[in-house]
Design a protein around this motif. Sequence first.
Motif, PDB file in Angstrom:
ATOM      1  N   ILE A  77      67.761 100.562  63.262  1.00 49.94           N
ATOM      2  CA  ILE A  77      68.993  99.883  63.651  1.00 49.94           C
ATOM      3  C   ILE A  77      68.629  98.490  64.141  1.00 49.94           C
ATOM      4  CG2 ILE A  77      70.951  99.857  65.248  1.00 49.94           C
ATOM      5  CD1 ILE A  77      70.815 102.896  65.279  1.00 49.94           C
ATOM      6  N   GLU A  78      69.269  97.495  63.572  1.00 48.03           N
ATOM      7  CA  GLU A  78      69.064  96.112  63.995  1.00 48.03           C
ATOM      8  C   GLU A  78      70.072  95.781  65.093  1.00 48.03           C
ATOM      9  OE1 GLU A  78      68.216  92.457  61.318  1.00 48.03           O
ATOM     10  OE2 GLU A  78      70.379  92.442  61.714  1.00 48.03           O
ATOM     11  N   PRO A 134      73.061  86.485  75.234  1.00 50.45           N
ATOM     12  CA  PRO A 134      73.493  86.443  76.636  1.00 50.45           C
ATOM     13  C   PRO A 134      74.978  86.116  76.726  1.00 50.45           C
ATOM     14  CG  PRO A 134      71.496  85.143  76.300  1.00 50.45           C
ATOM     15  CD  PRO A 134      72.020  85.484  74.943  1.00 50.45           C
ATOM     16  N   ARG A 135      75.594  86.550  77.836  1.00 48.28           N
ATOM     17  CA  ARG A 135      77.037  86.387  77.987  1.00 48.28           C
ATOM     18  C   ARG A 135      77.378  86.292  79.472  1.00 48.28           C
ATOM     19  NH1 ARG A 135      81.892  88.663  75.346  1.00 48.28           N
ATOM     20  NH2 ARG A 135      83.369  89.334  76.912  1.00 48.28           N
ATOM     21  N   VAL A 136      78.265  85.369  79.809  1.00 46.42           N
ATOM     22  CA  VAL A 136      78.812  85.312  81.168  1.00 46.42           C
ATOM     23  C   VAL A 136      80.329  85.242  81.056  1.00 46.42           C
ATOM     24  CG1 VAL A 136      76.774  84.171  82.127  1.00 46.42           C
ATOM     25  CG2 VAL A 136      78.697  82.781  81.350  1.00 46.42           C
ATOM     26  N   THR A 150      69.175  86.808  69.562  1.00 44.56           N
ATOM     27  CA  THR A 150      67.951  87.272  68.921  1.00 44.56           C
ATOM     28  C   THR A 150      68.218  88.658  68.341  1.00 44.56           C
ATOM     29  OG1 THR A 150      65.579  87.646  69.217  1.00 44.56           O
ATOM     30  CG2 THR A 150      67.022  88.397  70.985  1.00 44.56           C
ATOM     31  N   THR A 151      67.371  89.103  67.434  1.00 47.62           N
ATOM     32  CA  THR A 151      67.523  90.428  66.827  1.00 47.62           C
ATOM     33  C   THR A 151      66.250  91.234  67.025  1.00 47.62           C
ATOM     34  OG1 THR A 151      66.795  89.592  64.656  1.00 47.62           O
ATOM     35  CG2 THR A 151      69.163  89.625  65.094  1.00 47.62           C
ATOM     36  N   GLY A 165      62.945  93.440  79.220  1.00 46.81           N
ATOM     37  CA  GLY A 165      61.679  92.774  78.948  1.00 46.81           C
ATOM     38  C   GLY A 165      61.749  91.864  77.734  1.00 46.81           C
ATOM     39  N   THR A 166      62.480  92.305  76.701  1.00 46.65           N
ATOM     40  CA  THR A 166      62.622  91.491  75.493  1.00 46.65           C
ATOM     41  C   THR A 166      63.355  90.194  75.777  1.00 46.65           C
ATOM     42  OG1 THR A 166      62.633  93.464  74.076  1.00 46.65           O
ATOM     43  CG2 THR A 166      63.569  91.445  73.160  1.00 46.65           C
ATOM     44  N   MET A 167      64.468  90.273  76.509  1.00 44.59           N
ATOM     45  CA  MET A 167      65.296  89.095  76.721  1.00 44.59           C
ATOM     46  C   MET A 167      64.736  88.163  77.791  1.00 44.59           C
ATOM     47  SD  MET A 167      67.419  89.449  74.374  1.00 44.59           S
ATOM     48  CE  MET A 167      68.379  87.970  74.745  1.00 44.59           C
TER      49      MET A 167
END
Length: 269
Positions: free
Chosen positions: A201-202, A207-209, A224-225, A238-240
Amino acid sequence: MKWLLLLAIVMGVCSAARADGPLKIIPLHHRFAQDVLPSLQPLLGEDDVVSAVANNVLVRTSSDRLETIERAIAMLDVERKTLRISISRHRMSEGAASELGVSGSMRRGNVVVGTSDYHGRVARGAEVELGQRDFSTTERASEFVSVLEDERAVISVGQSVPFSEIWAVLTQRYARIQQTVQFQEITTGFAVRPRPIGDEIELEIAPRVASLSGGVIDFEALATTVRVHPGLWVDLGGTMQSHDDVSRQIFSTRASNGYDSTQLWVKVD
């Protein structure tokens, strides 16, 4: 009424189109016709015509291209899966608190002012005690959200966060269309769009505010994917955090008396 509208549009397409070949009405069963039109545009010739009405795609093109378009529609018009995104949050707070203790007494004329011990006796003299207490707390929470494949789900991370100068700078840098927005209180998180690809699954993550009154900024330029396996937990935090400044600000906040950080794990089934 629906068929009268469809007939009127068909007649309009017939009169406006100049392409050779028959006009074909292709009904859809799982997708909205308007949603598949962008994918069909690259397959059309210069004089071809394609439009959407109700849940039908109307195409007028040559016979050869019509076969290609019908195959493309058959691939697009499939039932979409409902995916379950499970979320696990670990929030850790560390810091120190100062402690101040005062004991003793003071006489002014016939009046004595002071503190007493647990026996009720007034202590003489004055003592001041200063100390520091370290603290560490951990909070765990879990939830899930269901979403159709290729649709967005919102994962909240921080609630009622002040829109500080740091957020103002990040907003102006990455979401220039929202330069004039001044939020008083915001919620922070990520918009996640899952797409099944083979056995994986991709996940498209951005990010969102959002303000508590409803205004939203999606930092799509920072999307990002990642590829994940169904049923396995992935360290989204950790990824973000290693990806961009906005995500790092979402996950880590420094308070006057300590430090808060959040770990976020997701699983897609």
